[in-house]
Motif scaffolding. Structure first.
Motif, PDB file in Angstrom:
ATOM      1  N   LEU A   1       0.976  -0.851   0.159  1.00  0.00           N
ATOM      2  CA  LEU A   1      -0.174  -0.446   0.139  1.00  0.00           C
ATOM      3  C   LEU A   1       0.681   1.328   0.289  1.00  0.00           C
ATOM      4  O   LEU A   1       0.764   1.920  -0.707  1.00  0.00           O
TER       5      LEU A   1
ATOM      6  N   TRP B   1      -5.628   1.871  -4.669  1.00  0.00           N
ATOM      7  CA  TRP B   1      -6.694   1.354  -4.131  1.00  0.00           C
ATOM      8  C   TRP B   1      -8.422   1.814  -3.328  1.00  0.00           C
ATOM      9  O   TRP B   1      -8.796   1.502  -4.372  1.00  0.00           O
TER      10      TRP B   1
ATOM     11  N   TRP C   1      -8.603   5.043   6.177  1.00  0.00           N
ATOM     12  CA  TRP C   1      -7.524   4.968   5.145  1.00  0.00           C
ATOM     13  C   TRP C   1      -7.145   6.008   3.829  1.00  0.00           C
ATOM     14  O   TRP C   1      -5.841   6.911   4.126  1.00  0.00           O
TER      15      TRP C   1
ATOM     16  N   GLN D   1      -3.755   7.713   4.437  1.00  0.00           N
ATOM     17  CA  GLN D   1      -2.704   6.989   2.795  1.00  0.00           C
ATOM     18  C   GLN D   1      -2.981   8.820   2.612  1.00  0.00           C
ATOM     19  O   GLN D   1      -1.517   9.268   1.484  1.00  0.00           O
TER      20      GLN D   1
END
Lengths: 515, 312
Positions: free
Chosen positions: A100, A111, A225, A229
């Protein structure tokens, strides 16, 4: 933007904010096609995998991918993972995390935009909604329309299809945990295990609520996320970017004039527009041309966004970088005969360079930057290490523990007996004959629980059932004259053609006084 | 007090704090979030009504459902009892000498015996059954009265030297010194001899005198070769295991004052199934002996009795 009244007399603070409902418009284009392809592949993997067969002989299930919780096994094609080998799963999780990092640092939140289940199922649910209610404008009209037979029919149909998809989603998940054809039959005739029905019900509910009702709310409010991210991005990560330097100022109504203004000699018939210098004046002095941005503020990029954001406000948590706004904007640019990718995948560094008239970095240089290479090397070395461990692992495993209450027992002939518990793991899917022996203990002899000391020898044979751990209590006797603690090695050796062995070193304990 | 104002761009109030020029917007929560919060409050109220929740001075509120952790525990214990009843019934039916044939049942009996041992036996024999001075080690291969399953059941049921129990193990070693059967130098001589037969001492004149004394005084129980007698619970004096110690001082003590351990007759306190399980557990510790097949009295049972251990 705040209205002037707001600034003069602000409303009292609200406890909550009502949901701003989003009606994403359908769009065509390359990223839309990419999303279709990824949706097809990911859904196919999800639904088909449990039905793949893999012949493992009579002693193990012949399902290719199976999480056998009851027997504590994980089967994945030729690989069989035992609970004590859980580090493979840990390794995969670490690889997923570093993967990731790698993907995010190189191509941004790919993603989120393409592969996340929330994205995939929400996308699927949006298509169903369009199929029933029509596209954006029809949906908005329907939302405002009073409740009538037609609206009720549409709403019922839509939610019924959503629930059906959710049911199939939840239903598919349980097949990873049991033999799929058998379980499917039992579930249909109503004799499946309660836990299967409970899991299906739970996953149906979550799919329906998350994919159908919550949609972008989940991404923005509940999912960690975007926050993680977002922190992993830097100025060289690919993001969906509005090319500010090219689009601004936005020009309502000047769209037709724009090409004319830049090529005055080809379009002399264009009528002068208010606020724009006449073409004749422009031809004489191009400096007078006002800066005209390519963005015509048509809001196409906002209308298609599944999370309802305006990408022109820059990178933000709600942007899942799905690229649909790129497709929408490209369509408009095509109609205006302007170059595509006013909105496009780009990096902050490239956009700064482009704004200042410098050339952007070569894409390869951006992909193979030190940070990405470092992530890739870590990721790949973990993968290689796991492959190596997997290739060299023994399918016969021995663990020994010493019974310490009491540590030793004096027998009537004066010799000393220790008791050990052996666990022999046979990780092959067939029964195996093995020999357990002791080494390094002079005069030592072993016998198993249920055996007798009279039959004690240096080794004994036993049969280990397929795919099982055999627990065995062993008694080892040795003369009492010797050091209080001597080394003792247990060795288990397979007697069949495949061979394989494992050893375990432990101590033999004697009383201090010897005697 | 920090100055609150309305942010021009968003039209949202600020909370009024400012750090290095950064201000925080007082953005409202989404509605469903707030409703979820209210739902948890309602749930909590319902929980307080339904379950014991509110501590009082001597008690606590009971809750309208009548649930209690003690009740839950009692239910679980009862359910466990039901779950175990099948195994217990099977254990009750099977004669102890046939138990080793059924390895699964034997395993269950060993497990049950291990926990019963922790309750009733560890006080004397220790948690690992290793005993201590005067309390036999049940792990070794030396048995005063016998170590096969049948004898273990008999010993546990009837105990050792238990008054009022006809089947209990009884034997009495004379207190040779206290009762003036032997003089103290004679006792020293016997001790010398015993230390020779157990391989702890070299022959001596004292031991020679002791041999004669042993033959007249001790051999009647311990045997002419000093190997003891299980019928009488007389220990084997030639082996390396000493319940009360094999050093000279301990031997003199033993001969002078005699020894005689006691164990309760557990048959009056434990049910036969538990006693079977205890016997299986003790047998499994490593010293368990095979039942010696007796000549069978009836011709229908002429087949050789199976070995207690199942394996040679």
């Amino acid at each position: 933007m705040a209205s002037p009244e707001d600034l003069i007399a602000p409303k009292p603070p609200q406890l909550f904010e009502a949901r701003r409902k989003i009606f994403p418009k359908a769009v065509r284009g390359s990223y839309r096609n990419l999303k279709w392809a990824i949706m097809a592949v990911t859904l196919a993997i999800y639904y088909i995998t449990p039905w793949l067969r893999w012949d493992r002989g009579p002693y193990a299930p012949d399902q290719a991918v199976l999480v056998d919780i009851a027997n504590r096994r994980f089967f994945m094609f030729a690989i069989e993972i035992w609970p004590h080998e859980f580090y493979y799963v840990a390794g995969l999780l670490i690889m997923a995390a570093i993967g990731l990092f790698l993907v995010t640092s190189s191509v941004g939140r790919a993603w989120c935009g393409y592969a996340c289940p929330q994205t995939v199922w929400t996308d699927l649910f949006l298509h169903v909604e369009r199929l029933i209610d029509g596209d954006r404008n029809a949906q908005i009209r329907l939302q405002k329309a009073p409740l009538g037979p037609s609206k009720i029919a549409k709403r019922v149909t839509k939610h019924a299809i959503w629930l059906a998809i959710a049911l199939l989603t939840g239903g598919a998940w349980v097949f990873y945990f049991a033999d799929a054809p058998t379980l499917a039959r039992y579930i249909v005739i109503g004799q499946g295990p309660t836990v299967a029905y409970a899991t299906i019900a739970l996953l149906t509910a979550t799919t329906y609520v998350l994919g159908g009702l919550m949609r972008e709310q989940f991404c923005i409010y509940a999912c960690p996320w975007p926050r993680i991210q977002g922190a992993m991005l830097d100025e060289k990560s690919l993001l969906v970017t509005y090319k500010y330097w090219r689009g601004e100022p936005r020009t309502h109504g000047l769209k037709r004039a724009a090409p004319a203004a830049r090529q005055p000699e080809t379009d002399k018939g264009a009528a002068p527009m208010p606020g724009v210098p006449s073409l004749v004046a422009l031809a004489a002095n191009p400096e007078l041309a006002p800066k005209i941005g390519d963005c015509i503020d048509c809001n196409a990029c906002v209308a298609v966004c599944p999370t309802g954001i305006d990408i022109r406000e820059g990178a933000q948590i709600g942007c899942i970088t799905c690229g649909l706004c790129i497709d929408a904007c490209d369509e408009v640019m095509d109609r205006l005969d302007r170059p595509r990718r006013l909105i496009g995948y780009s990096t902050i560094a490239d956009e700064q360079a482009a704004g200042e008239g410098r050339a952007p970095e070569h894409p390869m240089k951006r992909l193979f930057r030190p940070r990405a290479i470092a992530y890739f090397l870590i990721w790949a070395s973990i993968g290689l290490a796991m492959l190596f461990a997997l290739g060299t692992r023994s399918r016969l495993d021995l663990s020994v523990s010493q019974n310490r209450n009491p540590v030793y027992v004096r027998l009537s002939d004066g010799s000393i007996r220790n008791t050990f518990t052996l666990k022999v793991r046979n990780m092959q899917s067939r029964p195996r004959e093995v020999e357990v022996s002791i080494e390094g203990l002079p005069g030592g002899a072993l016998w198993s629980e249920g055996g007798a000391r009279e039959g004690a020898a240096n080794s004994l044979r036993l049969s280990v059932p397929a795919d099982k751990v055999t627990k065995l209590r062993l008694f080892v006797a040795a003369p009492s004259d010797g050091p209080p603690r001597s080394d003792l090695t247990f060795r288990v050796r397979a007697l069949d053609a495949e061979g394989g062995e494992d050893t375990h070193q432990i101590h033999f304990e004697r009383p201090e006084t010897g005697r | 007090m920090a100055e609150q104002r309305v942010d021009e761009k968003t039209g949202t109030r600020t909370v009024g704090h400012e750090w290095d020029g950064i201000e925080e917007l007082d953005t409202p929560m989404p509605r469903w979030w707030l409703y979820t919060f209210y739902a948890t409050i309602i749930f909590a109220l319902g929980y307080v009504v339904a379950y014991p929740a509110w501590p009082l001075v001597h008690d606590a509120t009971r809750g309208v459902l009548g649930w209690s952790s003690r009740g839950e525990y009692a239910r679980e214990v009862a359910a466990e009892g039901v779950r175990r009843s099948a195994v217990r019934e099977e254990l009750a039916r099977i004669p102890i000498e046939r138990l080793p044939e059924n390895s699964k049942l034997f395993e269950a009996a060993v497990a049950g015996g291990a926990s019963a041992f922790k309750v009733h036996c560890v006080q004397c024999h220790g948690s690992g059954a290793a005993g201590s001075k005067g309390y036999p080690n049940l792990n070794d291969d030396d048995w005063l009265w016998g170590g096969d399953l049948k004898m273990l059941v008999a010993t546990i049921t009837n105990g050792i030297r238990q008054p009022g129990n006809d089947a209990t193990h009884v034997s009495m070693m004379p207190a040779f010194g206290r009762d003036q059967l032997l003089k103290s130098d004679e006792i020293e001589d016997v001790a010398s001899y015993v230390r020779i037969v157990s391989g702890q001492e070299k022959p001596s004149a004292s031991a020679q005198r002791g041999a004669a004394l042993f033959a007249t005084n001790c051999a009647v129980c311990h045997g002419a070769n000093a190997k003891g007698s299980r019928e009488l619970g007389a220990p084997n004096l030639t082996d390396k295991i000493w319940l009360y110690g094999g050093d000279r001082e301990s031997l003199v003590q033993t001969i002078t004052n005699s020894r005689g351990g006691v164990m309760p007759a557990w048959g009056t306190r434990l049910d036969p199934v538990t006693i079977k399980m205890l016997a299986a557990y003790v047998h499994s510790l490593g010293g368990g002996e095979a039942i010696v097949p007796q000549p069978s009295p009836s011709p229908t049972e002429a087949a050789p009795a199976p070995s207690a251990n199942g394996k040679p």
